[in-house]
Structure formats: C-alpha cells, structure tokens
Design a protein around this motif. Structure first.
Motif, PDB file in Angstrom:
ATOM      1  N   LYS A 105       0.821  -1.212   0.000  1.00  0.00           N
ATOM      2  CA  LYS A 105       0.000   0.000   0.000  1.00  0.00           C
ATOM      3  C   LYS A 105       0.857   1.265   0.000  1.00  0.00           C
ATOM      4  N   SER A 106       1.913   1.291   0.799  1.00  0.00           N
ATOM      5  CA  SER A 106       2.757   2.492   0.894  1.00  0.00           C
ATOM      6  C   SER A 106       3.494   2.747  -0.419  1.00  0.00           C
ATOM      7  N   TRP A 107       3.981   1.679  -1.066  1.00  0.00           N
ATOM      8  CA  TRP A 107       4.663   1.816  -2.348  1.00  0.00           C
ATOM      9  C   TRP A 107       3.709   2.326  -3.414  1.00  0.00           C
ATOM     10  N   ASN A 108       2.509   1.774  -3.396  1.00  0.00           N
ATOM     11  CA  ASN A 108       1.500   2.165  -4.384  1.00  0.00           C
ATOM     12  C   ASN A 108       1.170   3.652  -4.247  1.00  0.00           C
ATOM     13  N   LYS A 109       0.977   4.103  -3.017  1.00  0.00           N
ATOM     14  CA  LYS A 109       0.642   5.504  -2.782  1.00  0.00           C
ATOM     15  C   LYS A 109       1.785   6.418  -3.220  1.00  0.00           C
ATOM     16  N   GLY A 110       2.994   6.030  -2.887  1.00  0.00           N
ATOM     17  CA  GLY A 110       4.149   6.828  -3.271  1.00  0.00           C
ATOM     18  C   GLY A 110       4.303   6.913  -4.779  1.00  0.00           C
ATOM     19  N   LEU A 111       4.058   5.796  -5.459  1.00  0.00           N
ATOM     20  CA  LEU A 111       4.157   5.765  -6.915  1.00  0.00           C
ATOM     21  C   LEU A 111       3.078   6.626  -7.554  1.00  0.00           C
ATOM     22  N   LEU A 112       1.869   6.564  -7.000  1.00  0.00           N
ATOM     23  CA  LEU A 112       0.776   7.390  -7.510  1.00  0.00           C
ATOM     24  C   LEU A 112       1.107   8.880  -7.412  1.00  0.00           C
ATOM     25  N   ILE A 113       1.556   9.298  -6.247  1.00  0.00           N
ATOM     26  CA  ILE A 113       1.880  10.718  -6.027  1.00  0.00           C
ATOM     27  C   ILE A 113       3.002  11.162  -6.961  1.00  0.00           C
ATOM     28  N   ALA A 114       4.036  10.327  -7.084  1.00  0.00           N
ATOM     29  CA  ALA A 114       5.171  10.667  -7.947  1.00  0.00           C
ATOM     30  C   ALA A 114       4.730  10.807  -9.402  1.00  0.00           C
ATOM     31  N   LEU A 115       3.922   9.870  -9.875  1.00  0.00           N
ATOM     32  CA  LEU A 115       3.473   9.906 -11.273  1.00  0.00           C
ATOM     33  C   LEU A 115       2.528  11.076 -11.537  1.00  0.00           C
ATOM     34  N   ILE A 116       1.709  11.417 -10.548  1.00  0.00           N
ATOM     35  CA  ILE A 116       0.827  12.585 -10.704  1.00  0.00           C
ATOM     36  C   ILE A 116       1.660  13.846 -10.890  1.00  0.00           C
ATOM     37  N   LEU A 117       2.634  14.034 -10.029  1.00  0.00           N
ATOM     38  CA  LEU A 117       3.493  15.224 -10.103  1.00  0.00           C
ATOM     39  C   LEU A 117       4.277  15.266 -11.411  1.00  0.00           C
ATOM     40  N   ILE A 118       4.813  14.122 -11.819  1.00  0.00           N
ATOM     41  CA  ILE A 118       5.590  14.058 -13.062  1.00  0.00           C
ATOM     42  C   ILE A 118       4.732  14.427 -14.260  1.00  0.00           C
ATOM     43  N   ASN A 119       3.517  13.892 -14.304  1.00  0.00           N
ATOM     44  CA  ASN A 119       2.655  14.160 -15.459  1.00  0.00           C
ATOM     45  C   ASN A 119       2.124  15.589 -15.463  1.00  0.00           C
ATOM     46  N   VAL A 120       1.896  16.163 -14.296  1.00  0.00           N
ATOM     47  CA  VAL A 120       1.495  17.568 -14.229  1.00  0.00           C
ATOM     48  C   VAL A 120       2.617  18.440 -14.780  1.00  0.00           C
ATOM     49  N   LEU A 121       3.848  18.133 -14.392  1.00  0.00           N
ATOM     50  CA  LEU A 121       4.998  18.904 -14.883  1.00  0.00           C
ATOM     51  C   LEU A 121       5.175  18.724 -16.392  1.00  0.00           C
ATOM     52  N   ILE A 122       4.994  17.500 -16.868  1.00  0.00           N
ATOM     53  CA  ILE A 122       5.094  17.246 -18.313  1.00  0.00           C
ATOM     54  C   ILE A 122       4.065  18.068 -19.063  1.00  0.00           C
ATOM     55  N   ALA A 123       2.830  18.106 -18.537  1.00  0.00           N
ATOM     56  CA  ALA A 123       1.764  18.879 -19.178  1.00  0.00           C
ATOM     57  C   ALA A 123       2.096  20.369 -19.188  1.00  0.00           C
ATOM     58  N   ILE A 124       2.587  20.878 -18.064  1.00  0.00           N
ATOM     59  CA  ILE A 124       2.902  22.307 -17.953  1.00  0.00           C
ATOM     60  C   ILE A 124       3.997  22.714 -18.945  1.00  0.00           C
ATOM     61  N   ASN A 150      -9.029   6.037  -2.980  1.00  0.00           N
ATOM     62  CA  ASN A 150      -8.334   5.026  -2.169  1.00  0.00           C
ATOM     63  C   ASN A 150      -8.532   3.638  -2.768  1.00  0.00           C
ATOM     64  N   SER A 151      -8.486   3.586  -4.091  1.00  0.00           N
ATOM     65  CA  SER A 151      -8.722   2.334  -4.807  1.00  0.00           C
ATOM     66  C   SER A 151      -7.526   1.395  -4.679  1.00  0.00           C
ATOM     67  N   ARG A 152      -7.831   0.121  -4.562  1.00  0.00           N
ATOM     68  CA  ARG A 152      -6.774  -0.890  -4.481  1.00  0.00           C
ATOM     69  C   ARG A 152      -6.341  -1.354  -5.872  1.00  0.00           C
ATOM     70  N   ILE A 153      -7.075  -0.928  -6.883  1.00  0.00           N
ATOM     71  CA  ILE A 153      -6.846  -1.411  -8.240  1.00  0.00           C
ATOM     72  C   ILE A 153      -5.428  -1.172  -8.723  1.00  0.00           C
ATOM     73  N   THR A 154      -4.899   0.020  -8.479  1.00  0.00           N
ATOM     74  CA  THR A 154      -3.565   0.324  -9.001  1.00  0.00           C
ATOM     75  C   THR A 154      -2.485  -0.551  -8.379  1.00  0.00           C
ATOM     76  N   ARG A 155      -2.734  -1.098  -7.198  1.00  0.00           N
ATOM     77  CA  ARG A 155      -1.745  -1.952  -6.556  1.00  0.00           C
ATOM     78  C   ARG A 155      -1.451  -3.182  -7.412  1.00  0.00           C
ATOM     79  N   SER A 156      -2.460  -3.669  -8.111  1.00  0.00           N
ATOM     80  CA  SER A 156      -2.257  -4.797  -9.012  1.00  0.00           C
ATOM     81  C   SER A 156      -2.045  -4.332 -10.456  1.00  0.00           C
ATOM     82  N   PHE A 157      -2.697  -3.226 -10.835  1.00  0.00           N
ATOM     83  CA  PHE A 157      -2.624  -2.785 -12.225  1.00  0.00           C
ATOM     84  C   PHE A 157      -1.222  -2.321 -12.620  1.00  0.00           C
TER      85      PHE A 157
END
Length: 228
Positions: A105-124, A150-157
């Motif tokens: 769960k902690s890895w998944n959350k960290g990865l989500l936050i990192a990818l959100i920030l990266i893609n926002v910066l890419i868009a900007i 708080n979906s568990r889907i990304t943990r497997s996806f």
C-alpha cells in the motif's frame, strides 16, 4: 478486410472466447464491463475526433475499410471497445490466478503521487504539444482519482500492465509502422515529444494505461452502486 480490422479481431477473439471459461466466468462481469467501456470510449472518441481534425494524428486509407463515423475510421471507433475489453480481461485473469500479486500500500501511494506530479509537470512544460499535453493531463487526472478513491486497483494494475504491454507492443507496433510498409496511424511529431519505442510514440504507453485504468475504476464504482 482491412489490416486494422484484422488486428482488432485478433486482439479480441481469444479474450471473448475465454470469457466463458469455467474458472474465469468473465461474462458474468459484462454488466459492469460494457457500460464502463462504452462510457470511457465516448470520452476518448470525442477527443480523438478533435485531435484528428487538428492533424495531431491521422490514418492511412490503404489499411482501412473506408467506412468513417464522426471523421474517424470505423476501425478506430471499434478500437475503443476491443482493446479495453481485451486488456480488462487480461488484468482480471491475472488477478484470478495470482490474487496476491500487488504492490504494498505504501509503495502504491508513493508511486501514484510521484506519477501525478511528473505528469502535471510534463503537461505544464509541453502545453504547446497537443498530444503530450492531452495525455499527460488525462493520466494525471486518473491517477489522482485512484488516489482520492483510495482504490486498491492500481496496486495490481501497476504489475498487470506490464503483461498487457506484450500484446500492446505487437498491435500498436504494427499500427505505427513496425513490420509493414508505411503505417496505419501516423503522428505529427510537432504535437508530441518525438520520442518513440521502436515505432510507438512514448505517449501511447500513457494513453493505454490511462484508458484501461479509467475503465477499471469505473467498473469498481459500478459494482459498489449495484451492491448497495
């Protein structure tokens, strides 16, 4: 029969037949899967029409049936049904046979936050490149939704997408010019980063990831609504 249509048939035939497998019984999930696919497809098709009309990408008539709907080849419309279905089926099949295959769960959350920030910066920093901006923003939104729900889907996806990439590389590779003379779908490189994995624009990977994840999240929400 057009090459694009043959690719779609090859992509969808096996998942459709295996949907009736005694263990998987994927057909029982159709009441959630098809509404989700059609709704997500509608949104993606609207953007597809707009980007096609603006010359962000286009289609080679040599590999098409010649039937068009809303400025798009019929095959392109079917793409948004067949490919998500095959991808969702593959994701669910892996989950059925390997239910414990998921990130912590902690890895998944960290990865989500990192990818959100990266893609926002890419868009900007790429607001002048329509395809890059469009898909980076769309990916950031769906990742944010997964985080907020708080979906568990990304943990497997995050893991199953690696398997989905195998048929993706074959199909999308052919569509973008691998193994054939020319290409089925061409891209205006002024509207993207100009980076390709073989013949596939790097943005296509994010495109596929976002489209499938939108479907999985919507299916999850539909199940919750029906179960109430």
């Amino acid at each position: 029969m057009s090459l694009y249509f043959i690719l779609l048939m090859a992509s969808g035939a096996v998942p459709l037949l295996l949907s009736f497998d005694k263990r998987l019984q994927f057909y029982k999930k159709w009441k959630y899967v098809f509404p989700s696919i059609l709704l997500v497809a509608l949104v993606y098709i609207i953007f597809d029409v707009n980007l096609t009309n603006r010359g962000v990408w286009g289609f080679n008539p040599d590999y098409l049936s010649g039937i068009y709907l809303f400025s798009l080849p019929l095959e392109e419309i079917l793409f948004f049904v067949v490919i998500p279905y095959a991808s969702i089926f593959l994701h669910e099949s892996i989950r059925e046979y390997f239910p414990k295959l998921e990130l912590q769960k902690s890895w998944n959350k960290g990865l989500l936050i990192a990818l959100i920030l990266i893609n926002v910066l890419i868009a900007i920093f790429n607001a002048d490149k329509s395809y890059t901006f469009y898909i980076a923003l769309k990916l950031a939104v769906v990742l944010l939704l997964a985080l907020l729900l708080n979906s568990r889907i990304t943990r497997s996806f995050f893991i199953t997408f690696g398997v989905i990439l195998v048929p993706f590389l074959i199909v999308n590779g052919i569509l973008t010019g691998s193994f054939i003379d020319g290409e089925v779908v061409w891209y205006n490189n002024r509207e993207n980063l100009g980076l390709r994995f073989f013949t596939i624009p790097i943005e296509d990977f994010a495109y596929a990831f976002s489209m499938i994840l939108y479907n999985l999240l919507l299916i999850e929400q539909l199940k919750k609504i029906v179960s109430k």
